[in-house]
Structures are given as C-alpha cells and as structure tokens.
Scaffold this motif. Structure first.
Motif, PDB file in Angstrom:
ATOM      1  N   ARG A 255      -0.039   1.939  51.565  1.00 21.60           N
ATOM      2  CA  ARG A 255      -0.356   1.911  50.136  1.00 21.60           C
ATOM      3  C   ARG A 255       0.115   3.196  49.464  1.00 21.60           C
ATOM      4  NH1 ARG A 255      -4.179  -0.808  47.109  1.00 21.60           N
ATOM      5  NH2 ARG A 255      -5.011   0.354  45.343  1.00 21.60           N
ATOM      6  N   SER A 256      -0.143   4.335  50.097  1.00 20.06           N
ATOM      7  CA  SER A 256       0.297   5.620  49.550  1.00 20.06           C
ATOM      8  C   SER A 256       1.815   5.684  49.441  1.00 20.06           C
ATOM      9  CB  SER A 256      -0.201   6.771  50.421  1.00 20.06           C
ATOM     10  OG  SER A 256      -1.594   6.841  50.389  1.00 20.06           O
ATOM     11  N   TYR A 257       2.499   5.179  50.456  1.00 12.23           N
ATOM     12  CA  TYR A 257       3.960   5.159  50.428  1.00 12.23           C
ATOM     13  C   TYR A 257       4.476   4.330  49.253  1.00 12.23           C
ATOM     14  CZ  TYR A 257       8.689   3.688  51.543  1.00 12.23           C
ATOM     15  OH  TYR A 257      10.027   3.387  51.458  1.00 12.23           O
ATOM     16  N   LEU A 258       3.895   3.144  49.063  1.00 15.46           N
ATOM     17  CA  LEU A 258       4.348   2.276  47.975  1.00 15.46           C
ATOM     18  C   LEU A 258       4.021   2.870  46.605  1.00 15.46           C
ATOM     19  CD1 LEU A 258       3.483  -1.191  49.513  1.00 15.46           C
ATOM     20  CD2 LEU A 258       5.751  -0.273  49.059  1.00 15.46           C
ATOM     21  N   ILE A 259       2.897   3.542  46.475  1.00 19.39           N
ATOM     22  CA  ILE A 259       2.552   4.201  45.212  1.00 19.39           C
ATOM     23  C   ILE A 259       3.517   5.349  44.951  1.00 19.39           C
ATOM     24  CG2 ILE A 259       0.811   5.640  44.073  1.00 19.39           C
ATOM     25  CD1 ILE A 259      -1.315   3.819  45.381  1.00 19.39           C
ATOM     26  N   GLN A 260       3.844   6.090  46.002  1.00 18.48           N
ATOM     27  CA  GLN A 260       4.798   7.188  45.853  1.00 18.48           C
ATOM     28  C   GLN A 260       6.177   6.660  45.453  1.00 18.48           C
ATOM     29  OE1 GLN A 260       5.449   9.357  49.461  1.00 18.48           O
ATOM     30  NE2 GLN A 260       6.613  10.966  48.462  1.00 18.48           N
ATOM     31  N   ARG A 261       6.548   5.530  46.014  1.00 19.77           N
ATOM     32  CA  ARG A 261       7.877   4.965  45.756  1.00 19.77           C
ATOM     33  C   ARG A 261       7.971   4.270  44.393  1.00 19.77           C
ATOM     34  NH1 ARG A 261      11.406   1.310  49.921  1.00 19.77           N
ATOM     35  NH2 ARG A 261      13.201   1.135  48.571  1.00 19.77           N
ATOM     36  N   TYR A 262       6.941   3.491  44.024  1.00 24.14           N
ATOM     37  CA  TYR A 262       7.005   2.674  42.813  1.00 24.14           C
ATOM     38  C   TYR A 262       6.093   3.159  41.682  1.00 24.14           C
ATOM     39  CZ  TYR A 262       9.446  -0.586  45.845  1.00 24.14           C
ATOM     40  OH  TYR A 262      10.339  -1.160  46.708  1.00 24.14           O
TER      41      TYR A 262
ATOM     42  N   ASP B  49       2.031   4.399  40.201  1.00 26.62           N
ATOM     43  CA  ASP B  49       0.658   3.879  40.195  1.00 26.62           C
ATOM     44  C   ASP B  49       0.575   2.433  39.745  1.00 26.62           C
ATOM     45  OD1 ASP B  49      -0.510   6.224  41.113  1.00 26.62           O
ATOM     46  OD2 ASP B  49      -0.706   7.044  39.089  1.00 26.62           O
ATOM     47  N   TYR B  50       1.600   1.966  39.040  1.00 25.35           N
ATOM     48  CA  TYR B  50       1.559   0.596  38.518  1.00 25.35           C
ATOM     49  C   TYR B  50       1.540  -0.448  39.630  1.00 25.35           C
ATOM     50  CZ  TYR B  50       2.403  -3.373  35.561  1.00 25.35           C
ATOM     51  OH  TYR B  50       2.276  -4.576  34.932  1.00 25.35           O
ATOM     52  N   VAL B  51       1.976  -0.087  40.822  1.00 26.15           N
ATOM     53  CA  VAL B  51       2.032  -1.048  41.922  1.00 26.15           C
ATOM     54  C   VAL B  51       0.630  -1.429  42.418  1.00 26.15           C
ATOM     55  CG1 VAL B  51       2.180   0.532  43.884  1.00 26.15           C
ATOM     56  CG2 VAL B  51       3.402  -1.638  43.975  1.00 26.15           C
ATOM     57  N   THR B  52      -0.360  -0.648  42.049  1.00 26.30           N
ATOM     58  CA  THR B  52      -1.718  -0.935  42.485  1.00 26.30           C
ATOM     59  C   THR B  52      -2.548  -1.492  41.333  1.00 26.30           C
ATOM     60  OG1 THR B  52      -3.715  -0.005  43.466  1.00 26.30           O
ATOM     61  CG2 THR B  52      -2.431   1.464  42.103  1.00 26.30           C
ATOM     62  N   TYR B  53      -3.480  -2.367  41.642  1.00 31.35           N
ATOM     63  CA  TYR B  53      -4.369  -2.913  40.619  1.00 31.35           C
ATOM     64  C   TYR B  53      -5.476  -1.922  40.260  1.00 31.35           C
ATOM     65  CZ  TYR B  53      -2.445  -7.615  40.879  1.00 31.35           C
ATOM     66  OH  TYR B  53      -1.615  -8.692  40.803  1.00 31.35           O
ATOM     67  N   ASP B  54      -5.649  -0.889  41.056  1.00 30.61           N
ATOM     68  CA  ASP B  54      -6.712   0.087  40.847  1.00 30.61           C
ATOM     69  C   ASP B  54      -6.083   1.471  40.702  1.00 30.61           C
ATOM     70  OD1 ASP B  54      -9.223   1.204  40.666  1.00 30.61           O
ATOM     71  OD2 ASP B  54      -9.534   1.281  42.824  1.00 30.61           O
ATOM     72  N   PRO B  55      -5.486   1.762  39.525  1.00 28.15           N
ATOM     73  CA  PRO B  55      -4.823   3.055  39.371  1.00 28.15           C
ATOM     74  C   PRO B  55      -5.833   4.195  39.390  1.00 28.15           C
ATOM     75  CG  PRO B  55      -4.902   1.928  37.271  1.00 28.15           C
ATOM     76  CD  PRO B  55      -5.426   0.970  38.308  1.00 28.15           C
ATOM     77  N   PRO B  56      -5.459   5.336  39.969  1.00 23.45           N
ATOM     78  CA  PRO B  56      -6.392   6.472  40.008  1.00 23.45           C
ATOM     79  C   PRO B  56      -6.565   7.075  38.617  1.00 23.45           C
ATOM     80  CG  PRO B  56      -4.251   7.128  40.834  1.00 23.45           C
ATOM     81  CD  PRO B  56      -4.188   5.647  40.610  1.00 23.45           C
ATOM     82  N   LEU B  57      -7.693   7.727  38.419  1.00 26.23           N
ATOM     83  CA  LEU B  57      -7.958   8.366  37.130  1.00 26.23           C
ATOM     84  C   LEU B  57      -7.096   9.626  37.021  1.00 26.23           C
ATOM     85  CD1 LEU B  57      -9.531   8.398  34.510  1.00 26.23           C
ATOM     86  CD2 LEU B  57     -11.330   9.654  35.685  1.00 26.23           C
ATOM     87  N   SER B  58      -6.263   9.673  36.004  1.00 26.12           N
ATOM     88  CA  SER B  58      -5.424  10.834  35.715  1.00 26.12           C
ATOM     89  C   SER B  58      -5.223  10.873  34.208  1.00 26.12           C
ATOM     90  CB  SER B  58      -4.080  10.733  36.440  1.00 26.12           C
ATOM     91  OG  SER B  58      -3.302   9.695  35.879  1.00 26.12           O
ATOM     92  N   TRP B  59      -4.511  11.878  33.723  1.00 25.10           N
ATOM     93  CA  TRP B  59      -4.266  11.973  32.281  1.00 25.10           C
ATOM     94  C   TRP B  59      -3.445  10.794  31.790  1.00 25.10           C
ATOM     95  CZ3 TRP B  59      -7.285  14.768  29.546  1.00 25.10           C
ATOM     96  CH2 TRP B  59      -7.842  15.918  30.071  1.00 25.10           C
ATOM     97  N   VAL B  60      -2.596  10.273  32.649  1.00 23.33           N
ATOM     98  CA  VAL B  60      -1.752   9.146  32.248  1.00 23.33           C
ATOM     99  C   VAL B  60      -2.563   7.851  32.171  1.00 23.33           C
ATOM    100  CG1 VAL B  60       0.238   7.755  32.941  1.00 23.33           C
ATOM    101  CG2 VAL B  60       0.299  10.224  33.218  1.00 23.33           C
ATOM    102  N   THR B  61      -3.485   7.662  33.111  1.00 26.68           N
ATOM    103  CA  THR B  61      -4.250   6.411  33.164  1.00 26.68           C
ATOM    104  C   THR B  61      -5.611   6.511  32.462  1.00 26.68           C
ATOM    105  OG1 THR B  61      -5.214   6.993  35.311  1.00 26.68           O
ATOM    106  CG2 THR B  61      -3.157   5.716  35.329  1.00 26.68           C
TER     107      THR B  61
END
Length: 135
Positions: free
Chosen positions: A87-94, A96-108
């Motif tokens: 999951r971390s690899y795919l998030i790094q590659r694509y 946060d949009y690749v996950t249905y549960d984006p982490p809390l950050s300034w962007v999200t």
C-alpha cells in the motif's frame, strides 16, 4: 458540415483507443493458489482506488490499469511482502488518491473539514428556522 462529421467521428472513436492490445498481466484475472494470500491480496485491493474509473476499487474495475495493479498486488503478496508495504509503495508511486482513506495533511484537510463545516452550518440554519417558527 463535413469537418464537423469528421470531428464527431474522431471523438466517438476515443474510447476504442483507451485500452491497448497487449494481453492482461498474468495475475490480473487469476487468483493466487494459496487461499490465505489471496484473501490478503483481495482485502488490500478493496482499499485501493482505480485511477482510471475513480469510483471503483481495483478489485472491481475492468480497466487495464486496475488489472496491472491487481497483478502487482498479487505478485508482491505471493513473494511474502506485507499489505501495508505494498500500500505504501502504491501511494508513493501514484499519490494519496490511490487510497480511499487519504491521510490528514494540508492537501487533504479540506476533504476532512468540509463535511464537519457543512454539518455545523446545517445545524445552525435548522436552529434559526425552528426559532423563527416558534415565535
């Protein structure tokens, strides 16, 4: 008029060109022999968003890219890699949009804060309307 017809024909042909003619990845449409590994792969695939369809998980999507992502997940699970690492690899590659549960950050942050703000605004409006009706 003729140019318009040609333009419309080209626009209509666009979806035909969306997928390539190459064969699907080996594990895109087949399950792993080990039922435990397949269950872990399936659980992970349900949490990953198809980047083409956007409304479906890669487990449910028929898009070619989703098939490639399913194959990648199954290959890595079969090699013994943990779902969190995949999951971390795919998030790094694509992203946060690749996950249905984006982490809390300034962007999200707007994604997390907007529903709360709308709920508060709705409650305040309802309160105001009920007070006016009681007067």
């Amino acid at each position: 008029m003729r140019r318009l017809a040609i333009l419309l024909a080209l626009l209509a042909a666009g979806p035909v060109l969306a997928d390539s003619n190459r064969p699907a990845a080996p594990l895109a449409y087949s399950q792993l022999p080990d039922a435990t590994q397949e269950a872990r792969a399936k659980a992970l695939m349900e949490t990953l968003r198809c980047l083409v369809c956007q409304g479906q998980s890669i487990a449910d999507s028929d898009a070619e890219m989703a098939g490639d992502m399913r194959a990648l997940v199954r290959e890595r699970i079969a090699k013994g890699e943990q779902p969190a690492a995949i999951r971390s690899y795919l998030i790094q590659r694509y992203g946060d949009y690749v996950t249905y549960d984006p982490p809390l950050s300034w962007v999200t942050a707007p994604l997390w804060i907007a529903p709360l703000l709308l709920l508060i605004i709705g409650l305040l409006l309802a309160r105001r309307l009920f007070r006016k009706g009681a007067e």
